[in-house]
Design a protein around this motif. Structure first.
Motif, PDB file in Angstrom:
ATOM      1  N   LEU A   1      -1.030  -9.386   7.311  1.00 35.02           N
ATOM      2  CA  LEU A   1      -1.771 -10.530   6.786  1.00 35.02           C
ATOM      3  C   LEU A   1      -3.167 -10.110   6.321  1.00 35.02           C
ATOM      4  O   LEU A   1      -3.653 -10.576   5.280  1.00 35.02           O
ATOM      5  N   GLY A   2      -3.805  -9.220   7.086  1.00 28.01           N
ATOM      6  CA  GLY A   2      -5.128  -8.750   6.690  1.00 28.01           C
ATOM      7  C   GLY A   2      -5.099  -7.963   5.394  1.00 28.01           C
ATOM      8  O   GLY A   2      -5.927  -8.178   4.501  1.00 28.01           O
ATOM      9  N   LEU A   3      -4.121  -7.067   5.267  1.00 31.44           N
ATOM     10  CA  LEU A   3      -3.989  -6.298   4.022  1.00 31.44           C
ATOM     11  C   LEU A   3      -3.657  -7.202   2.842  1.00 31.44           C
ATOM     12  O   LEU A   3      -4.158  -7.011   1.729  1.00 31.44           O
ATOM     13  N   GLY A   4      -2.797  -8.199   3.083  1.00 35.69           N
ATOM     14  CA  GLY A   4      -2.455  -9.113   2.010  1.00 35.69           C
ATOM     15  C   GLY A   4      -3.645  -9.940   1.560  1.00 35.69           C
ATOM     16  O   GLY A   4      -3.814 -10.197   0.355  1.00 35.69           O
ATOM     17  N   ALA A   5      -4.477 -10.367   2.520  1.00 34.23           N
ATOM     18  CA  ALA A   5      -5.642 -11.173   2.168  1.00 34.23           C
ATOM     19  C   ALA A   5      -6.681 -10.370   1.396  1.00 34.23           C
ATOM     20  O   ALA A   5      -7.368 -10.899   0.519  1.00 34.23           O
TER      21      ALA A   5
ATOM     22  N   TYR B   1       0.449  -4.973  -1.343  1.00 40.48           N
ATOM     23  CA  TYR B   1       0.052  -4.120  -0.215  1.00 40.48           C
ATOM     24  C   TYR B   1       0.643  -4.648   1.081  1.00 40.48           C
ATOM     25  O   TYR B   1       1.059  -3.870   1.953  1.00 40.48           O
ATOM     26  N   CYS B   2       0.692  -5.977   1.220  1.00 41.43           N
ATOM     27  CA  CYS B   2       1.268  -6.581   2.426  1.00 41.43           C
ATOM     28  C   CYS B   2       2.740  -6.213   2.564  1.00 41.43           C
ATOM     29  O   CYS B   2       3.189  -5.783   3.631  1.00 41.43           O
ATOM     30  N   ILE B   3       3.513  -6.366   1.485  1.00 45.57           N
ATOM     31  CA  ILE B   3       4.949  -6.061   1.522  1.00 45.57           C
ATOM     32  C   ILE B   3       5.184  -4.571   1.760  1.00 45.57           C
ATOM     33  O   ILE B   3       6.050  -4.179   2.559  1.00 45.57           O
TER      34      ILE B   3
END
Length: 323
Positions: free
Chosen positions: A61-65, A71-73
């Motif tokens: 979640l942090g990487l996606g935000a 990056y999240c996937i």
């Protein structure tokens, strides 16, 4: 519960930072990137799979935000999912009644039968195939577009290094494009194997590992792995994405047999006086020249077919009784 939550967030943060370090382009970031599953694996082995799950979700979640959904996937597929599942498998056990009177256990004693290391190795091979194919599918949806995208990327790298394109360079690039997926699956498999070994070793050293250290010399792949390998090799002679998938799968399974070949080598050298020296030489030759790893593949397959380790152990004299 609060301590577990803090450990999960700390492990997830460390894993996410190591994964995101690739953005810097520094050489050390490559090492950090391939060690990104390590904190989550340690959290899962030391504090349970739930801790790794919470840490992985928080990191994703942090990487996606910060960096976006891709990056999240990518983090979930390459880092969080393998770290959580492999840590779960290491701690997976089932009760088994000890019926062997020579084991020293009281009759009816219930022991735990742990998930076999060979099956864990197959799961690592599966994750290596999954991550490699997922990365290739981001370049295109068919074999031609994937190869063209990789070739364009390599040509841009060569242009940035002021390398003049010619016919010989074209052939080199074509060869690199053909080998790149196979190299990727091998690197991914080695990375996951080393990460899991390090995480298990560190957790065992800290006293938090809730299972005994496995006998790695007894690592053996399931019998059906040979059948799957033959099928994958047969599909290598097809074309398109199916051929790429078959080649990647075959490479991963051969890498698994190479690792079992090293287990065989550790077993059959037990009686050598200079065992440490010869094992060190074998590892050094494989690391330096790479191609001798094929001997380990052959050794692993030969053990699967002919039971080399069992034959060796049966031929050894029984240990002397304690005086």
């Amino acid at each position: 519960m609060i301590a577990t939550l803090l450990i999960a967030i700390a492990a997830g943060s460390a894993s996410a930072l190591m994964f995101a370090s690739m953005i810097s382009g520094a050489m050390i970031s490559l090492l950090l990137f391939w060690l990104a599953p390590l904190p989550l694996m340690m959290a899962g082995l030391g504090w349970g799979p739930l801790t790794a799950t919470i840490g992985g979700i928080a990191a994703a979640l942090g990487l996606g935000a910060i960096f976006g959904l891709p990056y999240c996937i990518t983090f979930v597929i390459m880092v969080a999912l393998p770290a959580w599942w492999l840590g779960h498998l290491v701690l997976l056990g089932r009760p088994s009644a000890d019926l062997n009177p020579a084991s020293g256990s009281a009759p009816g004693t219930v022991n735990l039968e742990w998930y076999p290391v060979g099956r864990i190795l197959l799961w690592i091979a599966g994750f290596a195939v999954l991550t490699t194919m997922a990365a290739l599918l981001t370049l295109g949806t068919d074999a031609g577009s994937i190869a063209a995208a990789m070739k364009r990327g390599l040509m841009r790298v060569l242009d940035s290094r002021m390398v003049t394109a010619n016919a010989d360079m074209e052939r080199v690039v074509d060869a690199m494009v053909a080998v790149a997926p196979l190299a990727a699956v091998i690197v991914t498999m080695i990375s996951l194997t080393i990460n899991l070994w390090l995480a298990t070793l560190i957790t065992a050293t800290s006293g938090r590992l809730r299972r005994p250290w496995p006998d790695l010399r007894a690592t053996a792949l399931p019998a059906m792995t040979l059948v799957a390998s033959c099928a994958a090799i047969a599909f290598c002679f097809t074309s398109g994405l199916l051929a790429i998938l078959a080649q990647v799968t075959t490479t991963a399974l051969m890498a698994a047999y190479a690792l079992t070949g090293f287990a065989v080598l550790h077993t059959v050298t037990q009686s050598l006086n200079s065992r440490t020296f010869w094992l060190s030489c074998a590892y050094a030759v494989v690391v330096i020249f790479t191609w001798p790893v094929m001997a380990m593949v052959v050794l692993g397959i030969a053990d699967a077919l002919f039971g080399l380790r069992q034959r060796y152990l049966r031929s050894r004299p029984p240990p002397l009784p304690a005086s």
